[in-house]
Scaffold this motif. Structure first.
Motif, PDB file in Angstrom:
ATOM      1  N   GLN A 222       0.801  -1.219   0.000  1.00  0.00           N
ATOM      2  CA  GLN A 222       0.000   0.000   0.000  1.00  0.00           C
ATOM      3  C   GLN A 222       0.835   1.271   0.000  1.00  0.00           C
ATOM      4  N   LYS A 223       0.142   2.383  -0.259  1.00  0.00           N
ATOM      5  CA  LYS A 223       0.742   3.701  -0.032  1.00  0.00           C
ATOM      6  C   LYS A 223      -0.340   4.685   0.376  1.00  0.00           C
ATOM      7  N   TYR A 224       0.090   5.685   1.191  1.00  0.00           N
ATOM      8  CA  TYR A 224      -0.884   6.657   1.715  1.00  0.00           C
ATOM      9  C   TYR A 224      -1.391   7.597   0.625  1.00  0.00           C
ATOM     10  N   ALA A 225      -2.655   7.992   0.796  1.00  0.00           N
ATOM     11  CA  ALA A 225      -3.221   9.072   0.005  1.00  0.00           C
ATOM     12  C   ALA A 225      -3.527  10.191   0.979  1.00  0.00           C
ATOM     13  N   MET A 226      -2.989  11.391   0.728  1.00  0.00           N
ATOM     14  CA  MET A 226      -3.162  12.493   1.680  1.00  0.00           C
ATOM     15  C   MET A 226      -3.728  13.708   0.974  1.00  0.00           C
ATOM     16  N   ALA A 227      -4.249  14.634   1.751  1.00  0.00           N
ATOM     17  CA  ALA A 227      -5.007  15.728   1.149  1.00  0.00           C
ATOM     18  C   ALA A 227      -4.116  16.817   0.575  1.00  0.00           C
ATOM     19  N   ASP A 228      -2.887  16.919   1.072  1.00  0.00           N
ATOM     20  CA  ASP A 228      -2.101  18.076   0.655  1.00  0.00           C
ATOM     21  C   ASP A 228      -0.964  17.707  -0.298  1.00  0.00           C
ATOM     22  N   MET A 229      -1.014  16.528  -0.844  1.00  0.00           N
ATOM     23  CA  MET A 229       0.056  16.166  -1.769  1.00  0.00           C
ATOM     24  C   MET A 229      -0.321  14.911  -2.538  1.00  0.00           C
ATOM     25  N   VAL A 230       0.472  14.618  -3.541  1.00  0.00           N
ATOM     26  CA  VAL A 230       0.202  13.431  -4.345  1.00  0.00           C
ATOM     27  C   VAL A 230       1.342  12.456  -4.135  1.00  0.00           C
ATOM     28  N   THR A 231       1.031  11.211  -3.857  1.00  0.00           N
ATOM     29  CA  THR A 231       2.071  10.196  -3.771  1.00  0.00           C
ATOM     30  C   THR A 231       1.934   9.257  -4.968  1.00  0.00           C
ATOM     31  N   THR A 232       3.002   8.559  -5.277  1.00  0.00           N
ATOM     32  CA  THR A 232       3.000   7.710  -6.470  1.00  0.00           C
ATOM     33  C   THR A 232       3.192   6.263  -6.080  1.00  0.00           C
ATOM     34  N   LEU A 233       2.392   5.397  -6.633  1.00  0.00           N
ATOM     35  CA  LEU A 233       2.550   3.961  -6.391  1.00  0.00           C
ATOM     36  C   LEU A 233       2.646   3.258  -7.735  1.00  0.00           C
ATOM     37  N   HIS A 234       3.699   2.458  -7.894  1.00  0.00           N
ATOM     38  CA  HIS A 234       3.910   1.727  -9.147  1.00  0.00           C
ATOM     39  C   HIS A 234       3.425   0.304  -8.992  1.00  0.00           C
ATOM     40  N   LEU A 235       2.508  -0.104  -9.835  1.00  0.00           N
ATOM     41  CA  LEU A 235       2.029  -1.484  -9.792  1.00  0.00           C
ATOM     42  C   LEU A 235       1.927  -2.013 -11.203  1.00  0.00           C
ATOM     43  N   ALA A 236       1.762  -3.340 -11.302  1.00  0.00           N
ATOM     44  CA  ALA A 236       1.440  -3.942 -12.601  1.00  0.00           C
ATOM     45  C   ALA A 236       0.833  -5.307 -12.332  1.00  0.00           C
ATOM     46  N   ALA A 237      -0.095  -5.726 -13.195  1.00  0.00           N
ATOM     47  CA  ALA A 237      -0.665  -7.071 -13.091  1.00  0.00           C
ATOM     48  C   ALA A 237      -0.093  -7.901 -14.224  1.00  0.00           C
ATOM     49  N   ASP A 238       0.399  -9.095 -13.906  1.00  0.00           N
ATOM     50  CA  ASP A 238       1.006  -9.920 -14.951  1.00  0.00           C
ATOM     51  C   ASP A 238      -0.038 -10.444 -15.920  1.00  0.00           C
ATOM     52  N   ASN A 239      -1.181 -10.850 -15.375  1.00  0.00           N
ATOM     53  CA  ASN A 239      -2.198 -11.471 -16.221  1.00  0.00           C
ATOM     54  C   ASN A 239      -3.571 -10.897 -15.904  1.00  0.00           C
ATOM     55  N   PRO A 240      -4.524 -11.085 -16.810  1.00  0.00           N
ATOM     56  CA  PRO A 240      -5.883 -10.665 -16.493  1.00  0.00           C
ATOM     57  C   PRO A 240      -6.375 -11.385 -15.239  1.00  0.00           C
ATOM     58  N   GLY A 241      -7.229 -10.728 -14.504  1.00  0.00           N
ATOM     59  CA  GLY A 241      -7.739 -11.345 -13.281  1.00  0.00           C
ATOM     60  C   GLY A 241      -8.507 -10.327 -12.467  1.00  0.00           C
TER      61      GLY A 241
END
Ligand code: HEM
Ligand SMILES: [Cu+2]
Ligand SMILES: [Cu+2]
Lengths: 307, 652
Positions: A182-201
């Motif tokens: 996970q990563k936080y979502a906050m009101a005064d800034m934007v955070t970035t989270l990198h994800l990827a799914a290998d296959n449909p699902g």
């Protein structure tokens, strides 16, 4: 005593083992993308190593307890006075140091992996999705596709996804266990989270950070599909969905739970994400702050590096 | 708004009304009971105005046990709510209040007073002193703590409990998202109790530095005193952060400042950072004294000196420094980036090294010993493997990339209970059992005691191991319910059963106290465990001046030397002893603080101003008060000593 310890230990190992290897794999240990894979590997590695330590300590403990317990000794036995020995103590410090150094390497390496474009998908063009939370919903904006969804997320499999996270309210945490941590979502800034799914699902996603009365149900559904299916879906949305107006969005932000819904256009057009803004309402200050940031901010850097 | 409306509970339920009635009746019963038995004068003279460290310690103990009960009831309610999917026992709002108060009560109002009880009772005895350095401040510490505790605990019947988690992160804790006065209680009650803790931190540091018996160099202090010293140094560094933090939070909520808002230049992350700058050291404040107690107990019952004394001390010093360098591990997921996370990941794992050293040293203390399995020893021996398990899961959490998956889940909850319960709670019970005869002149029943330890451990394993697993399966913490389809229900039911078994073990502990009061032998002398350090060298019951003659020591285990090697502890003859006078001032000041806090919680400004003036008046009064204490004459000492020795001789 010895019997009881053994018995407790055995049941413990048994329970852990049955559940860990049991019929249904635990979500976190059943990764469906490179980030979650890195994390699951770290977790398994550390579980193994740490079990070794626990077992070693337990073995030594049981050994000394049996060997030196009073009832196994002569009545007139007087335990010696032993201050400690530099050599023995050095060894006791040395072993943990070696383990910690080893784990530090693994940890640092994984940190850079999970904070970068998912391994194997570096040459795909990442799909940017703005995921913002409000009490107690998730809004997913696809700026390039020009669509927005509430409480469900469609993503192409086999392609890097870059989530831009922020919140309309308390701190929340964006979490899709099978795709990555996970990563936080906050009101005064934007955070970035990198994800990827290998296959449909299909995967479950949720807010993991307590945010008030409606927190438990603050979940969303994730569907990974092929790029063609994804493109088709985008097109279909453009044909069928209503546009997202400012009034409509205000309505969506009202506290409560909503089902899924879909719109064309995104709220980013009239309510931009708080990127580099820190919530300052003074637009001039905003601007100068922005420039400052740009001069020492590369795209790869996480949004918090300016702290 | 009608003036009295604000005191109503915003989300009343049957349980709350029932406990209101229960609490009301109990209060009435207590007041009537005291009046009936004409004990008001006794209470006032012997307890409320006391400045004796032993009595103050026992009052801390009573509060701790009471709060253990309250926090335990909260825990059982949570476990029952989660034992079945879609359970309707508690609704979301109540669950949120329950875990918030459980967390605060357990850490700040149960574990803290429990260790402070040991600080109070043991430090002066272990270093051969007559009292703490500032006895009256010590009483003030207690009453501030007590009033803070009281204020926090009335929240659920007057105005509503806090519900933003024991961490109370902003913006969730601001007026917009937490409109009830619950979070005001959090800010102000903890502030008042925290001042008490900070003052006692200064007091104990001074006591240990200035009042040790002749011959007791720093490196000859018993291990518990060392651990208490370091813990109190951490208190003095960490608690000011909490004070400032709570003051800022109070101002945001009551006066509309913008420290933690998300607009107008405020920064919500500042709360999280400052909270953990205090919060992480706080857990070491709890665990180090526990380590100290284990060291005393293990060396006593291995019948050996503590192995690696120097490395024990060194490891605590290292831990205390590192405890301030790891706070970010509580929010690896805030987006600081890989570099920052790597640093804090490594510092956190590094703490495992000194902790490991301690575990090895305890194992080596057992080595070549002559181990007797008394109840305190049994707890210590259960502590070693269970705490190791908690420690290694801590190392797992320290791997920041993996923590993205553990964070905010039951895995984390399992981890910290796994270090706190075997680490702190077991130590408290073991220490209580160990020092019980010193305090009250009889021992707790050993058979019941051992059963308690085993049952507690079985309950513990059943209650918390399943949480590791559901955490890895995606069960977030602080979730008041979950659906059948998640598959969490079986393990949560096991955890509930485990919690129930733990509850049985605590009931057994209470029964043991009752049983031992009735049946235990009073004929136990002053050293029933064949122990090693100074606190056992004086009489039981301990006279108010502790030691008739100040002892002189030459090693870390002065009393042992006296017993085995003919070391002479008490040289010289009786001299008159200077003692501090009792005082009602700390209690009165505490009461005014209570009213002040209450007025602040409900924003009743006139009352707040009046009480604030009252507080200032009390402080000024105290500065001008002339009270030089009193002397206990030699005759009186002789009489007391003869009597205490007589008791012993008669009994033998
Ligand atoms: C005696 C048995 C105990 C049980 C069965 C128990 C149970 C629980 C449970 C189930 C939660 C998590 C609730 C949730 O996140 O949904 C929790 C939270 C917590 N517990 Fe305990 N607990 C026990 C003892 C303790 C002790 C001894 C301490 C500390 C000295 C403690 C400190 C905490 C804290 C700080 C939290 C976090 C509260 C929050 O999330 O704000 N607990 N406990
Ligand atoms: Cu920032
Ligand atoms: Cu910490």
């Amino acid at each position: 005593m010895k019997m009881k310890v053994k018995w407790a230990l055995l049941t413990m190992i048994f329970t852990i083992a049955t559940v860990l290897t049991g019929c249904e794999p635990l979500l976190v240990l059943d990764p469906k993308g490179p980030q979650a894979k890195t994390q699951a590997d770290d977790i398994m590695l550390s579980i193994l190593l740490m079990s070794g330590i626990v077992i070693a300590v337990l073995a030594i403990l049981v050994y000394v307890l049996v060997k030196y317990r009073a009832s196994n000794q002569r009545d007139d036995y007087e335990p010696p006075h032993i201050e400690g020995s530099p050599l023995v103590e050095a060894i006791c410090i040395g072993i943990p140091i070696v383990i910690v150094i080893f784990l530090s390497f693994v940890s640092v390496k994984s940190n850079y992996e999970v904070e970068a474009t998912p391994a194997g998908y570096e040459d795909t063009k990442p799909l940017v999705v703005y995921a913002s939370s409000s009490n107690w919903k998730w809004h997913f904006s696809y700026p390039e596709e020009g669509i927005e969804t509430v409480n469900y997320l469609y993503i192409p499999a086999g392609r890097a996804i870059e989530f831009k996270l922020y919140s309309y309210g308390p701190i929340t945490s964006f979490w899709i266990p099978q795709l990555g941590g996970q990563k936080y979502a906050m009101a005064d800034m934007v955070t970035t989270l990198h994800l990827a799914a290998d296959n449909p699902g299909e995967f479950v996603g949720r807010n993991a950070n307590f945010s008030g009365a409606g927190f438990a149900e603050n979940t969303f559904d994730v569907t990974a599909m092929s790029q063609t299916d994804f493109d088709e879906w985008v097109e279909e949305v453009h044909e069928t969905a209503e546009p997202l107006t400012e009034e409509k969005f205000e309505e969506l932000l009202e506290p409560g739970h909503l089902g899924r819904s879909t719109y064309t256009g995104t709220h980013l057009e009239f309510a931009p994400a708080p990127e580099h803004n820190h919530g300052s309402t003074d637009s001039e200050m905003d601007h100068s702050e922005h420039e400052n940031h740009d001069s020492n901010h590369s795209d790869e850097e996480s949004d918090h590096s300016h702290h | 708004m009608d003036f009295f409306d604000r005191f109503a509970v915003p989300h009343p339920s049957f349980l709350i009304y029932a406990s209101m009635v229960g609490i009301g009746l109990t209060m009435v019963a207590i007041v009537l009971g005291i009046t009936y038995f004409k004990k008001w004068g006794y209470l006032w003279r012997e307890w409320i105005t006391t400045v004796d460290h032993k009595r103050i310690g026992i009052m801390y103990l009573l509060v701790a046990l009471l709060m253990l009960f309250r926090g335990g009831v909260d825990a059982i309610m949570m476990r029952y709510q989660l034992s079945m999917p879609d359970n309707k026992f508690l609704e979301s709002q109540h669950y949120n209040e329950v875990f918030t108060t459980h967390g605060v009560v357990m850490i700040l109002f149960m574990a803290m007073p429990f260790i402070t009880f040991f600080f109070n009772y043991l430090i002066p005895l272990q270093i051969g002193a007559r009292d703490v350095a500032f006895p009256r401040l010590n009483a003030l510490s207690f009453w501030l703590f007590f009033m803070g505790m009281g204020l926090f605990n009335i929240s659920f019947i007057v105005g509503g409990s806090p519900d933003a988690g024991w961490t109370s992160y902003f913006p969730l804790a601001n007026n917009e998202f937490s409109p009830s006065v619950g979070t005001n209680y959090y800010m102000i009650a903890i502030q008042i109790a925290g001042m008490g803790t900070l003052i006692s931190g200064i007091n104990f540091i001074t006591t240990i530095l200035k009042m040790r018996a002749p011959g007791m160099k720093l490196m000859k202090m018993p291990m518990f005193t060392w651990s208490a010293f370091i813990a109190n140094v951490i208190v003095v560094f960490a608690f000011p952060v909490l004070t400032v933090l709570l003051a800022m939070g109070t101002m945001d909520r009551l006066f509309g400042t913008n420290f933690f808002t998300t607009g107008d230049g405020g920064m919500d992350m500042l709360w999280a950072n400052l909270f953990w700058v205090w919060g992480h050291p706080e857990v070491y404040i709890l665990i180090l004294p526990a380590f100290g107690l284990y060291s005393e107990i293990i060396s006593t019952f291995a019948r050996r000196n503590l192995y690696g004394y120097k490395s024990m001390v060194a490891s605590m010093v290292v831990i205390s420094v590192f405890s301030f360098l790891v706070w970010t591990h509580h929010f690896f997921t805030m987006g600081q980036g890989a570099f920052t996370n790597s640093i804090f990941s490594i510092t956190t794992m590094a703490i495992a090294i000194p902790t490991g050293v301690k575990i090895f040293n305890w194992l080596f203390t057992l080595w070549k010993g002559k181990i007797v399995f008394t109840t305190p020893m049994l707890y210590s021996m259960l502590f070693i493997p269970l705490f190791t398990l908690g420690g290694v899961t801590g190392v797992m959490l320290a791997m920041s990339a993996a923590d993205y998956q553990y964070h905010n889940t039951m895995f984390l909850v399992a981890h910290f209970h796994n270090v706190i319960i075997p680490g702190v709670v077991y130590a408290m019970i073991a220490g209580l059992t160990f020092y019980w005869p010193k305090m009250f002149g009889f021992m707790l029943n050993e058979r019941i005691g051992k059963w308690t330890a085993w049952i507690m451990s079985v309950g513990f394993v059943l209650a918390f191991i399943p949480m590791y697993i559901t955490g890895l399966d995606g069960q977030a913490r602080r979730m008041y319910t979950y659906s059948e389809s998640t598959g969490f229900s079986m393990l949560n039911m096991v955890a509930f059963i485990g919690a129930g078994i733990m509850a049985i073990s605590f009931a057994l502990l209470v029964y043991n106290i009752y049983y031992s009061i009735r049946y235990a032998s009073r004929d136990i002398g002053s050293d029933p465990w064949d122990a090693r350090s100074l606190e056992w060298a004086t009489h039981t019951p301990v006279p108010e001046y502790n030691f008739a003659i100040t002892p002189q020591v030459a090693s870390t285990q002065g009393f042992w030397d006296a017993k085995k090697n003919g070391h002479e502890l008490f040289k010289g003859k009786y001299e008159k002893i200077h003692m501090p006078n009792n005082s009602g001032w700390p209690f009165i000041l505490g009461c005014i603080f209570f009213v002040f806090g209450f007025a602040m919680v409900f924003s009743i400004w006139p009352l707040a101003i009046v009480t604030l003036i009252g507080i200032l008046v009390c402080l000024v009064y105290r500065s001008f008060e002339k009270d030089h204490g009193r002397y206990i004459s030699v005759e009186e000492i002789e009489e007391t000593e003869a009597k205490l020795r007589g008791v012993k001789n008669e009994d033998r």
